[in-house]
Design a protein around this motif. Structure first.
Motif, PDB file in Angstrom:
ATOM      1  N   SER A  12       0.800  -1.226   0.000  1.00 31.20           N
ATOM      2  CA  SER A  12       0.000   0.000   0.000  1.00 31.20           C
ATOM      3  C   SER A  12       0.831   1.274   0.000  1.00 31.20           C
ATOM      4  O   SER A  12       0.281   2.367  -0.151  1.00 31.20           O
ATOM      5  N   ILE A  13       2.155   1.167   0.179  1.00 26.41           N
ATOM      6  CA  ILE A  13       3.010   2.339   0.268  1.00 26.41           C
ATOM      7  C   ILE A  13       3.777   2.520  -1.045  1.00 26.41           C
ATOM      8  O   ILE A  13       4.486   1.630  -1.503  1.00 26.41           O
ATOM      9  N   LEU A  14       3.611   3.697  -1.648  1.00 28.82           N
ATOM     10  CA  LEU A  14       4.330   4.035  -2.873  1.00 28.82           C
ATOM     11  C   LEU A  14       5.635   4.732  -2.500  1.00 28.82           C
ATOM     12  O   LEU A  14       5.633   5.724  -1.769  1.00 28.82           O
ATOM     13  N   ASN A  15       6.741   4.183  -2.992  1.00 26.56           N
ATOM     14  CA  ASN A  15       8.067   4.747  -2.759  1.00 26.56           C
ATOM     15  C   ASN A  15       8.549   5.412  -4.038  1.00 26.56           C
ATOM     16  O   ASN A  15       8.552   4.782  -5.108  1.00 26.56           O
ATOM     17  N   ILE A  16       8.946   6.671  -3.951  1.00 25.00           N
ATOM     18  CA  ILE A  16       9.439   7.369  -5.136  1.00 25.00           C
ATOM     19  C   ILE A  16      10.861   7.868  -4.892  1.00 25.00           C
ATOM     20  O   ILE A  16      11.236   8.226  -3.780  1.00 25.00           O
ATOM     21  N   ALA A  17      11.637   7.839  -5.962  1.00 19.25           N
ATOM     22  CA  ALA A  17      12.979   8.411  -5.952  1.00 19.25           C
ATOM     23  C   ALA A  17      13.108   9.243  -7.218  1.00 19.25           C
ATOM     24  O   ALA A  17      12.670   8.823  -8.290  1.00 19.25           O
ATOM     25  N   GLY A  18      13.681  10.409  -7.099  1.00 16.48           N
ATOM     26  CA  GLY A  18      13.828  11.241  -8.274  1.00 16.48           C
ATOM     27  C   GLY A  18      14.825  12.362  -8.039  1.00 16.48           C
ATOM     28  O   GLY A  18      15.123  12.731  -6.894  1.00 16.48           O
ATOM     29  N   TYR A  19      15.367  12.878  -9.136  1.00 13.15           N
ATOM     30  CA  TYR A  19      16.280  14.003  -9.053  1.00 13.15           C
ATOM     31  C   TYR A  19      16.133  14.834 -10.314  1.00 13.15           C
ATOM     32  O   TYR A  19      15.643  14.352 -11.345  1.00 13.15           O
ATOM     33  N   GLN A  20      16.557  16.072 -10.237  1.00 17.11           N
ATOM     34  CA  GLN A  20      16.607  16.923 -11.421  1.00 17.11           C
ATOM     35  C   GLN A  20      17.697  17.951 -11.208  1.00 17.11           C
ATOM     36  O   GLN A  20      17.726  18.649 -10.193  1.00 17.11           O
ATOM     37  N   PHE A  21      18.608  18.013 -12.162  1.00 14.17           N
ATOM     38  CA  PHE A  21      19.618  19.056 -12.136  1.00 14.17           C
ATOM     39  C   PHE A  21      19.048  20.276 -12.839  1.00 14.17           C
ATOM     40  O   PHE A  21      18.777  20.265 -14.043  1.00 14.17           O
ATOM     41  N   VAL A  22      18.836  21.326 -12.052  1.00 15.47           N
ATOM     42  CA  VAL A  22      18.263  22.561 -12.559  1.00 15.47           C
ATOM     43  C   VAL A  22      18.681  23.678 -11.612  1.00 15.47           C
ATOM     44  O   VAL A  22      18.780  23.466 -10.399  1.00 15.47           O
ATOM     45  N   ARG A  23      18.952  24.844 -12.166  1.00 14.55           N
ATOM     46  CA  ARG A  23      19.389  25.950 -11.312  1.00 14.55           C
ATOM     47  C   ARG A  23      18.250  26.417 -10.422  1.00 14.55           C
ATOM     48  O   ARG A  23      17.193  26.798 -10.899  1.00 14.55           O
ATOM     49  N   LEU A  24      18.463  26.323  -9.100  1.00 13.21           N
ATOM     50  CA  LEU A  24      17.452  26.709  -8.120  1.00 13.21           C
ATOM     51  C   LEU A  24      17.955  27.862  -7.261  1.00 13.21           C
ATOM     52  O   LEU A  24      19.128  27.901  -6.889  1.00 13.21           O
ATOM     53  N   SER A  39       4.787  17.187   4.901  1.00 13.38           N
ATOM     54  CA  SER A  39       4.377  16.878   6.264  1.00 13.38           C
ATOM     55  C   SER A  39       2.857  16.756   6.365  1.00 13.38           C
ATOM     56  O   SER A  39       2.335  15.826   6.995  1.00 13.38           O
ATOM     57  N   GLU A  40       2.139  17.680   5.754  1.00 13.42           N
ATOM     58  CA  GLU A  40       0.680  17.638   5.784  1.00 13.42           C
ATOM     59  C   GLU A  40       0.140  16.386   5.109  1.00 13.42           C
ATOM     60  O   GLU A  40      -0.933  15.887   5.465  1.00 13.42           O
ATOM     61  N   LEU A  41       0.904  15.860   4.140  1.00 12.05           N
ATOM     62  CA  LEU A  41       0.490  14.653   3.415  1.00 12.05           C
ATOM     63  C   LEU A  41       1.018  13.375   4.075  1.00 12.05           C
ATOM     64  O   LEU A  41       0.868  12.287   3.526  1.00 12.05           O
ATOM     65  N   HIS A  42       1.660  13.526   5.239  1.00 14.77           N
ATOM     66  CA  HIS A  42       2.167  12.386   6.019  1.00 14.77           C
ATOM     67  C   HIS A  42       3.208  11.581   5.241  1.00 14.77           C
ATOM     68  O   HIS A  42       3.281  10.349   5.380  1.00 14.77           O
ATOM     69  N   LEU A  43       4.019  12.255   4.456  1.00 17.22           N
ATOM     70  CA  LEU A  43       5.102  11.590   3.728  1.00 17.22           C
ATOM     71  C   LEU A  43       6.351  11.561   4.592  1.00 17.22           C
ATOM     72  O   LEU A  43       6.570  12.442   5.428  1.00 17.22           O
ATOM     73  N   LYS A  44       7.161  10.550   4.378  1.00 15.90           N
ATOM     74  CA  LYS A  44       8.437  10.447   5.071  1.00 15.90           C
ATOM     75  C   LYS A  44       9.534  10.186   4.055  1.00 15.90           C
ATOM     76  O   LYS A  44       9.285   9.669   2.970  1.00 15.90           O
ATOM     77  N   LEU A  56      15.362  13.503  -4.207  1.00 15.98           N
ATOM     78  CA  LEU A  56      14.451  13.104  -3.129  1.00 15.98           C
ATOM     79  C   LEU A  56      14.158  11.619  -3.124  1.00 15.98           C
ATOM     80  O   LEU A  56      14.231  10.943  -4.146  1.00 15.98           O
ATOM     81  N   PHE A  57      13.846  11.137  -1.930  1.00 18.65           N
ATOM     82  CA  PHE A  57      13.363   9.780  -1.678  1.00 18.65           C
ATOM     83  C   PHE A  57      12.204   9.926  -0.710  1.00 18.65           C
ATOM     84  O   PHE A  57      12.403  10.333   0.436  1.00 18.65           O
ATOM     85  N   VAL A 233      24.049  -9.462 -11.353  1.00 20.17           N
ATOM     86  CA  VAL A 233      24.184 -10.501 -10.333  1.00 20.17           C
ATOM     87  C   VAL A 233      23.857  -9.894  -8.974  1.00 20.17           C
ATOM     88  O   VAL A 233      24.474  -8.912  -8.555  1.00 20.17           O
ATOM     89  N   GLY A 234      22.866 -10.460  -8.272  1.00 17.51           N
ATOM     90  CA  GLY A 234      22.520  -9.994  -6.939  1.00 17.51           C
ATOM     91  C   GLY A 234      21.367  -9.017  -6.952  1.00 17.51           C
ATOM     92  O   GLY A 234      20.514  -9.027  -7.844  1.00 17.51           O
ATOM     93  N   ASP A 235      21.343  -8.153  -5.944  1.00 19.98           N
ATOM     94  CA  ASP A 235      20.265  -7.186  -5.750  1.00 19.98           C
ATOM     95  C   ASP A 235      20.830  -5.774  -5.826  1.00 19.98           C
ATOM     96  O   ASP A 235      22.027  -5.583  -6.033  1.00 19.98           O
ATOM     97  N   CYS A 236      19.975  -4.796  -5.620  1.00 19.89           N
ATOM     98  CA  CYS A 236      20.397  -3.395  -5.654  1.00 19.89           C
ATOM     99  C   CYS A 236      20.132  -2.750  -4.309  1.00 19.89           C
ATOM    100  O   CYS A 236      18.987  -2.732  -3.837  1.00 19.89           O
ATOM    101  N   PHE A 237      21.164  -2.224  -3.692  1.00 17.23           N
ATOM    102  CA  PHE A 237      21.032  -1.554  -2.411  1.00 17.23           C
ATOM    103  C   PHE A 237      20.259  -0.254  -2.577  1.00 17.23           C
ATOM    104  O   PHE A 237      20.482   0.503  -3.522  1.00 17.23           O
ATOM    105  N   VAL A 238      19.356   0.020  -1.646  1.00 20.37           N
ATOM    106  CA  VAL A 238      18.646   1.297  -1.610  1.00 20.37           C
ATOM    107  C   VAL A 238      18.766   1.868  -0.211  1.00 20.37           C
ATOM    108  O   VAL A 238      18.834   1.137   0.773  1.00 20.37           O
ATOM    109  N   PHE A 239      18.752   3.208  -0.116  1.00 21.96           N
ATOM    110  CA  PHE A 239      19.029   3.870   1.159  1.00 21.96           C
ATOM    111  C   PHE A 239      17.755   4.075   1.976  1.00 21.96           C
ATOM    112  O   PHE A 239      17.371   5.192   2.306  1.00 21.96           O
ATOM    113  N   ASP A 240      17.078   2.988   2.275  1.00 22.61           N
ATOM    114  CA  ASP A 240      15.956   3.052   3.206  1.00 22.61           C
ATOM    115  C   ASP A 240      15.857   1.706   3.903  1.00 22.61           C
ATOM    116  O   ASP A 240      16.687   0.825   3.679  1.00 22.61           O
TER     117      ASP A 240
END
Length: 264
Positions: A12-24, A39-44, A56-57, A233-240
């Motif tokens: 039931s939990i959607l996990n997203i990862a994304g990035y964008q290089f753009v001048r901020l 925070s209001e959407l209860h995301l972590k 972001l993750f 070969v094997g799995d992929c490490f993720v930072f969570d």
């Protein structure tokens, strides 16, 4: 990206990862607004901001994730922001963090600026063709270059990939320097988990005169989604707290021996 939930309704939990290089700019204001909405959407998870872009993750209920992305993309600078998605039965993050950093992925090499233009990239489909054949379209040998930290490589990598057992990405340029002579006549494909490190490694390889070099578009996770586990070969490490994903993008069952984590 397709947000369709695979398999069990328990995921039931959607996990997203994304990035964008753009001048901020106005990073303090952006940090405050993103934290408030997430925070209001209860995301972590974690959102990193810098003058070179965003990384972001995040995880939460699908409707809440979609609401957050709608808010994010309402910023014209981030209108094209894309994510890589996976599902889990539980929330894999403990809290919400929004941080301002000097770089969203630290390389300590100021001449490398992905927000000004990408390195050449290769799709997972084309990479599989090359690996199946054992050479690229010009008949040159293909060398996969793993840009990740040593402990990540222990969980899994492409067959016969070259890696440098580095502790942090900022060590990558020095590691490459030691191997320049042996790589000069090869076609190089650098890769990482989701593609962000390769946005810089690909540019660095070109800067060092390695003209037949590419980055794997979307990283290992995009390869898993498009191709599966061929040549990997094997799995992929993720930072969570899921720790690793299988080529099916399912979380690996826990209880394995865990290499020491160094997230420096």
């Amino acid at each position: 990206m397709n947000h369709e939930r695979p398999g069990s309704n328990a995921l039931s939990i959607l996990n997203i990862a994304g990035y964008q290089f753009v001048r901020l700019g106005e990073l303090d204001q952006l940090k405050e607004s993103l934290y408030q909405v997430a925070s209001e959407l209860h995301l972590k998870g974690t959102i990193l901001l810098s003058e070179e872009g965003i990384n972001l993750f995040l995880a939460g209920l699908e409707t809440n994730i979609q609401s957050f992305l709608a808010f994010l993309r309402n910023d014209p600078r981030l209108a094209s922001f894309q994510t890589k998605d996976s599902w889990s039965a539980t929330q894999p993050f403990r809290k919400l963090l929004v941080k301002i950093k000097k770089e969203i992925i630290r390389m300590n090499h100021p001449t490398i600026a992905p927000e000004k233009g990408r390195a050449k990239f290769i799709s997972p489909q084309k990479l599989k063709e090359w690996l199946d054949r054992g050479q690229d379209d010009l008949g040159r040998p293909v060398v996969m270059i793993d840009t990740r930290n040593g402990f990540e490589v222990e969980y899994g990598t492409f067959k016969n990939a070259l890696h440098f057992n580095i502790n942090k990405f900022s060590e990558f340029p020095q590691a490459i320097e030691a191997h320049l002579p042996e790589l000069s006549d090869k076609t190089l494909v650098s890769f990482c988990t989701g593609g962000i490190r390769c946005e810089k490694s690909g540019l660095y390889l070109r800067e060092r005169g390695l003209e037949h070099s590419y980055q794997l578009d979307g990283g290992i996770l995009q390869y898993f989604e498009d191709i599966g586990g061929d040549h990997y070969v094997g799995d992929c490490f993720v930072f969570d707290e899921r720790e690793t994903l299988e080529p099916s993008l399912a979380a690996k069952p826990q209880g394995r021996l865990k290499p020491k984590k160094n997230q420096a």
